[in-house]
Enzyme design. Sequence first.
Site, PDB file in Angstrom:
ATOM      1  NE  ARG A 198      -4.269  -1.304  -0.015  1.00 14.60           N
ATOM      2  CZ  ARG A 198      -4.395  -2.324  -0.860  1.00 14.60           C
ATOM      3  NH1 ARG A 198      -3.407  -2.639  -1.679  1.00 14.60           N
ATOM      4  NH2 ARG A 198      -5.504  -3.032  -0.904  1.00 14.60           N
TER       5      ARG A 198
ATOM      6  CD  GLU B 215      -2.708   3.435  -5.443  1.00 13.83           C
ATOM      7  OE1 GLU B 215      -3.709   2.740  -5.734  1.00 13.83           O
ATOM      8  OE2 GLU B 215      -1.708   2.956  -4.905  1.00 13.83           O
TER       9      GLU B 215
ATOM     10  CG  HIS C 179      -3.127  -0.662  -6.850  1.00 14.15           C
ATOM     11  ND1 HIS C 179      -3.619  -0.068  -5.720  1.00 14.15           N
ATOM     12  CD2 HIS C 179      -3.149  -2.001  -6.576  1.00 14.15           C
ATOM     13  CE1 HIS C 179      -3.927  -0.983  -4.817  1.00 14.15           C
ATOM     14  NE2 HIS C 179      -3.647  -2.179  -5.317  1.00 14.15           N
TER      15      HIS C 179
END
Length: 333
Positions: free
Chosen positions: A236, A265, A284
């Site tokens: 993360r 993000e 991601h």
Amino acid sequence: MTWNVMITDVSFPDIRLEEEELKKINASLVRLNCKTEQDVIQACQDADALLVQYAPITADVLNQLPRLKAISRYGIGVDMVDVSAATKKNILVCNVPDYCIEEVATFALSLLLFLARRIPTYQNDVSNQRWNLSDIDDAHRVNRIRGQILGLVGSGRIAQELAKLVTALGIRVVYYDPYVKVSPLDGMSSVSFEELITTSDFISIHCPLTPETRGLFDERVFQAMKSSAVLVNTARGAVVKNCALEQALRNGWIAGAGLDNLEQEPPDWNDSLLSAPNLVVTPHIAFYSEESLKDLQRLTAQSIADLYRQNMPEGLLNPELFPGFLQRMRSHE
Ligand SMILES: NC(=O)c1ccc[n+]([C@@H]2O[C@H](COP(=O)([O-])OP(=O)(O)OC[C@H]3O[C@@H](n4cnc5c(N)ncnc54)[C@H](O)[C@@H]3O)[C@@H](O)[C@H]2O)c1
């Protein structure tokens, strides 16, 4: 009584697999595009169950959804769901624990090798018509991979898969995980966080985002790391303070970083971190393969179908609620 299932948000092209799974229990399925707590509160009043990708499921949200019985997260990390608030309200929370272990481990390994072998630097040389081995400066220096140390932060499923892969390359593995007391894999030794950051040649982050891990990699940590070290983060983004990382890369405190996750993000495209040297950023995507994506969509929905059928899903995170849930379901039959 059938269930209303709502997808708060999801970025995948279609939801055919979720529809297939939920049709088996005659549930209705609605796809939403909630971004904020208010969006979820307004749109999900009638929801018995939610499928959630990134929408914030806070205590406030949970307090205002009167019918909600279960939440299933598209993924492993559940940092967008307040699991303890859900547990207090008897709401079951599931994740999908093992749909992408191989994908994330091989992605972390790819970032690690890409940076350790300084491929971005050499690729940049060729783009600048430089084909020269005679002046190897610090930016071009590469050390033999065999015998170097990989420090894993967290020693769960992905970390263990990565450990297996790098062991085949002769990399030595140490790990820091305050919640695992027994060595999870032969050949991996447990070390303190201080020892891990000061002795590792590569560091790969595989812990969840919690109040304890938020901002764990800050300026002090980067200054304590080896100047030749490479950091990989596929866990993360907020475990790493982005401004501290930028300083570390620009000042040469570390040699490089590969990030699949950022604090924000998608990022602010003007963020100066994105142009820092020796940095590779991906959007991601470490979890993704055609196969893992299908597993993720099917299994996220299947957890809700399992609960409806009064079966315990594999990824139930608050199993202590299950007996009470069964009683409530049976009393409504
Ligand atoms: N980038 C992606 O696409 C992607 C995909 C899947 C998972 N992830 C992230 O990867 C993380 C790891 O996944 P996993 O399947 O290995 O999870 P896991 O639950 O199997 O392992 C997590 C490990 O972290 C440890 N841990 C908890 N708090 C810690 C702390 N303060 N310091 C060090 N270790 C700590 C736990 O004890 C556990 O062993 C997930 O939490 C998720 O956020 C990212």
